[in-house]
Design an enzyme around this catalytic site. Structure first.
Site, PDB file in Angstrom:
ATOM      1  CG  ASN A  70       7.213 -11.471  -8.421  1.00 49.00           C
ATOM      2  OD1 ASN A  70       6.447 -12.353  -8.455  1.00 49.00           O
ATOM      3  ND2 ASN A  70       6.930 -10.119  -8.359  1.00 49.00           N
TER       4      ASN A  70
ATOM      5  CG  ASP B 214       9.184  -3.211  -4.510  1.00 48.73           C
ATOM      6  OD1 ASP B 214       7.888  -3.290  -4.140  1.00 48.73           O
ATOM      7  OD2 ASP B 214      10.077  -4.110  -3.966  1.00 48.73           O
TER       8      ASP B 214
ATOM      9  N   PRO C  70       3.459   2.137  -8.475  1.00 45.56           N
ATOM     10  CG  PRO C  70       1.241   2.031  -9.062  1.00 45.56           C
ATOM     11  CD  PRO C  70       2.791   1.821  -9.538  1.00 45.56           C
ATOM     12  CG  ASP C  71       2.850   1.046  -1.465  1.00 43.30           C
ATOM     13  OD1 ASP C  71       2.151   0.140  -1.155  1.00 43.30           O
ATOM     14  OD2 ASP C  71       3.819   1.054  -0.570  1.00 43.30           O
TER      15      ASP C  71
END
Length: 365
Positions: free
Chosen positions: A172, A241, A269-270
């Protein structure tokens, strides 16, 4: 103030013109010493910066010598003094120099650098004077109040890169500027900073413990390893994400006549949720939400879903305050409290305000 050695490189006239102030050079000046000039100079300054300071002058300071204007002034001084060493790598690493450095630090002097890089002698190594902006930042830290003294803060910054193959990746537009500004502000306010960052094009934060990672899984591993010894976490990183389900070891080639390619993605993973779940009593977590629409509704949902103590939401669709910009505008949310919409400001100012808001959570505990 300039030593005799400094005047071998630049004249007092040049220094005075650039500084727009008189240049002091002599301990036994007929004009200055009638007023005990070295004492007056020692007392007037809020901060003294010696840049560069040589191995020889370090040795004189370590042994309390006062044989020229600089060392006499420093010996008489009672306020903060910042030293920016510069010398050959061999001189810096010499045990005698290291003993002298340990002594001046024990005596209360502050250090900025040295760093590693190209040296004036043509060699490369540790001994290069810290960059002027880093010395300026160290000076600001020396003069700042320290409301976060004794605290250690974990900060994440930048994007993650998720490999498609050895050549390509999914990522990003995050620049890491906000997280790096928070690390600078944490150090300025007296805290220790653990900065875990993805691939960025920013200079290192002098004084921070830097951990460079590439992908989300490595960022999570680094954060969870550091988190138990930290008091707070500020999670500014824009973590992908999803990641490709598999990444071949060879470059993916397009085939003759191929018009499409399907990329299977799997959930990353968060990290913010994992840090919140591993939180112990007294630890505080601040998350970030980069949104393009329905800012408040999306941010409130994220705050409830992740379980963090504070969440800073910003609208990245506004190019003036989006990824890569030097300014930002956030809305700060906390469970059970009204959202606070802050005005637009530079990221350096915002970083300090966010950390002071975080400190209030400790004060309220």
């Amino acid at each position: 103030m300039a030593t005799h050695s400094a005047l071998e490189f630049v004249t007092p006239l040049t220094l005075g013109a650039l500084a727009e102030a008189p240049v002091h050079t002599e301990l036994m000046s007929l004009t200055q010493e009638r007023e005990m000039g070295h004492i007056r100079l020692a007392r007037e300054a809020d901060l003294v910066v010696v840049a560069p300071i040589t191995a020889h002058t370090l040795a004189r300071l370590a042994n309390g010598l006062a044989d020229d204007l600089l060392t006499a002034m420093l010996l008489a001084r009672r306020g903060p003094t910042l030293l920016a060493p510069a010398m050959n790598a061999g001189m810096w690493e010499n045990p005698a120099t290291q003993r002298n450095v340990a002594q001046v630090v024990a005596d209360g002097y502050l250090l900025a650098g040295p760093t590693s890089g190209a040296l004036a002698c043509g060699e490369s190594g540790v001994g290069r004077m810290a960059e002027p902006l880093d010395i300026l930042e160290a000076a600001r830290r020396a003069l700042s109040d320290k409301p976060l003294a004794g605290r250690r803060i974990l900060i994440t910054a930048g994007p993650t890169r998720e490999a498609v193959d050895p050549v390509r990746y999914v990522s990003n537009h995050s620049s890491g500027r906000m997280g790096f500004a928070i690390a600078q502000a944490a150090l300025r306010l007296g805290a220790e900073a653990e900065l875990v960052h993805g691939p960025v094009s920013l200079p290192p934060v002098l004084g921070a413990q830097m951990t460079a990672v590439t992908c989300a899984e490595k960022m999570q591993a680094a954060c969870l390893a550091l988190w138990p010894r930290c008091d707070a976490a500020v999670m500014t990183a824009a973590v992908a994400d999803f990641r490709p389900e598999s990444a071949p070891t060879s470059k993916i080639k397009k085939q003759p006549g191929q018009e499409r390619m399907t990329l299977e993605l799997t959930r990353n993973p968060d990290i913010l949720a994992a840090v919140c779940a591993a939180r112990r009593p007294g630890q505080v977590v601040m998350g970030f939400a980069a949104e393009t629409d329905d800012l408040l509704a999306n941010a409130q949902a994220k705050l409830a879903r992740k379980g963090c103590d504070l969440l800073a939401a910003n609208d990245v669709s506004d190019t003036r305050i989006g990824f890569g910009s030097e300014r930002n505008r956030i809305t700060l949310l906390a469970p059970g409290a009204e959202p606070q919409a802050w005005p637009e400001m530079d990221k350096e100012t915002l970083a300090e305000k966010l950390l002071l808001a975080l400190a209030q959570r400790w004060d309220a505990a």
